[in-house]
Scaffold this motif. Structure first.
Motif, PDB file in Angstrom:
ATOM      1  N   LEU A  34      -3.361  -8.694  -7.847  1.00 24.09           N
ATOM      2  CA  LEU A  34      -4.134  -7.947  -7.406  1.00 24.09           C
ATOM      3  C   LEU A  34      -3.307  -6.570  -7.106  1.00 24.09           C
ATOM      4  O   LEU A  34      -3.734  -5.371  -7.488  1.00 24.09           O
ATOM      5  N   MET A  35      -2.286  -6.656  -6.743  1.00 20.22           N
ATOM      6  CA  MET A  35      -1.387  -5.652  -6.160  1.00 20.22           C
ATOM      7  C   MET A  35      -0.796  -4.989  -7.624  1.00 20.22           C
ATOM      8  O   MET A  35      -0.754  -3.838  -7.674  1.00 20.22           O
ATOM      9  N   LYS A  36      -0.450  -5.963  -8.522  1.00 25.38           N
ATOM     10  CA  LYS A  36       0.270  -5.152  -9.889  1.00 25.38           C
ATOM     11  C   LYS A  36      -1.195  -4.444 -10.623  1.00 25.38           C
ATOM     12  O   LYS A  36      -0.867  -3.464 -10.952  1.00 25.38           O
ATOM     13  N   ASP A  37      -2.309  -4.952 -10.520  1.00 22.43           N
ATOM     14  CA  ASP A  37      -3.475  -4.409 -11.088  1.00 22.43           C
ATOM     15  C   ASP A  37      -3.595  -3.013 -10.359  1.00 22.43           C
ATOM     16  O   ASP A  37      -4.168  -2.252 -10.958  1.00 22.43           O
ATOM     17  N   ARG A  38      -3.325  -2.873  -8.918  1.00 23.35           N
ATOM     18  CA  ARG A  38      -3.616  -1.880  -8.298  1.00 23.35           C
ATOM     19  C   ARG A  38      -2.655  -0.634  -8.986  1.00 23.35           C
ATOM     20  O   ARG A  38      -2.997   0.517  -9.131  1.00 23.35           O
TER      21      ARG A  38
ATOM     22  N   ARG B  38     -11.510  -6.185  -3.113  1.00 20.87           N
ATOM     23  CA  ARG B  38     -11.042  -7.675  -3.598  1.00 20.87           C
ATOM     24  C   ARG B  38      -9.638  -7.967  -3.050  1.00 20.87           C
ATOM     25  O   ARG B  38      -9.410  -9.316  -2.562  1.00 20.87           O
ATOM     26  N   LEU B  39      -8.723  -6.871  -3.193  1.00 22.96           N
ATOM     27  CA  LEU B  39      -7.325  -7.149  -2.298  1.00 22.96           C
ATOM     28  C   LEU B  39      -7.604  -7.555  -1.045  1.00 22.96           C
ATOM     29  O   LEU B  39      -6.871  -8.367  -0.495  1.00 22.96           O
ATOM     30  N   LYS B  40      -8.290  -6.963  -0.349  1.00 17.40           N
ATOM     31  CA  LYS B  40      -8.624  -7.225   1.123  1.00 17.40           C
ATOM     32  C   LYS B  40      -8.943  -8.814   1.122  1.00 17.40           C
ATOM     33  O   LYS B  40      -8.435  -9.266   2.064  1.00 17.40           O
TER      34      LYS B  40
ATOM     35  N   ALA C  50       0.459  -6.808   0.839  1.00 14.89           N
ATOM     36  CA  ALA C  50      -0.559  -6.376   0.535  1.00 14.89           C
ATOM     37  C   ALA C  50      -1.319  -5.637   1.863  1.00 14.89           C
ATOM     38  O   ALA C  50      -2.045  -4.839   1.562  1.00 14.89           O
ATOM     39  N   ALA C  51      -0.931  -6.222   2.931  1.00 19.68           N
ATOM     40  CA  ALA C  51      -1.446  -5.434   3.978  1.00 19.68           C
ATOM     41  C   ALA C  51      -0.862  -4.159   4.120  1.00 19.68           C
ATOM     42  O   ALA C  51      -1.452  -3.163   4.704  1.00 19.68           O
ATOM     43  N   ALA C  52       0.444  -3.748   3.908  1.00 20.10           N
ATOM     44  CA  ALA C  52       0.954  -2.385   3.763  1.00 20.10           C
ATOM     45  C   ALA C  52       0.196  -1.408   2.810  1.00 20.10           C
ATOM     46  O   ALA C  52      -0.098  -0.304   3.381  1.00 20.10           O
TER      47      ALA C  52
END
Length: 112
Positions: free
Chosen positions: A12-16, A64-66, A99-101
């Motif tokens: 999800l971070m990469k998708d972001r 979704r990431l959250k 992710a939190a950052a």
């Protein structure tokens, strides 16, 4: 389960990041369409509509990431006693921190 949750949050971070690049590319495309004398306002409006859809999708990605990050955090806490010193556990905790950052930078709270 820890590895699966970690991989999901990483994806999800990469998708972001990819979405951010696509949005910037679309903004550039809109600028080119505006400056092209052969294009009319309808073409510009269509490109702006595409951009609006991308931005709306970005909000869904954050949600979704959250959700996935909170699930990962739960699993990290539950497995701390068993896997606390393992590389897999450390990696999961690191991915959660990243992710939190990202979420904090976007103004999303992780208080759930």
């Amino acid at each position: 389960q820890l590895k699966i949750k970690t991989s999901a949050v990483s994806r999800l971070m990469k998708d972001r990041v990819a979405s951010d690049r696509e949005i910037e590319g679309q903004k550039d495309r809109i600028g080119k369409v505006r400056s092209d004398p052969e294009k009319d306002e309808h073409d510009v409006a269509k490109q702006e509509e595409v951009l609006a859809e991308m931005v709306a999708g970005r909000a869904d990605e954050l949600c979704r990431l959250k959700d996935f990050a909170l699930e990962l955090d739960s699993v990290v806490e539950l497995t701390k006693a068993d896997l606390g010193s393992s590389e897999e556990h450390a990696n999961a905790a690191d991915v959660f921190g990243q992710a939190a950052a990202i979420l904090k930078r976007e103004g999303v709270e992780l208080d759930d």
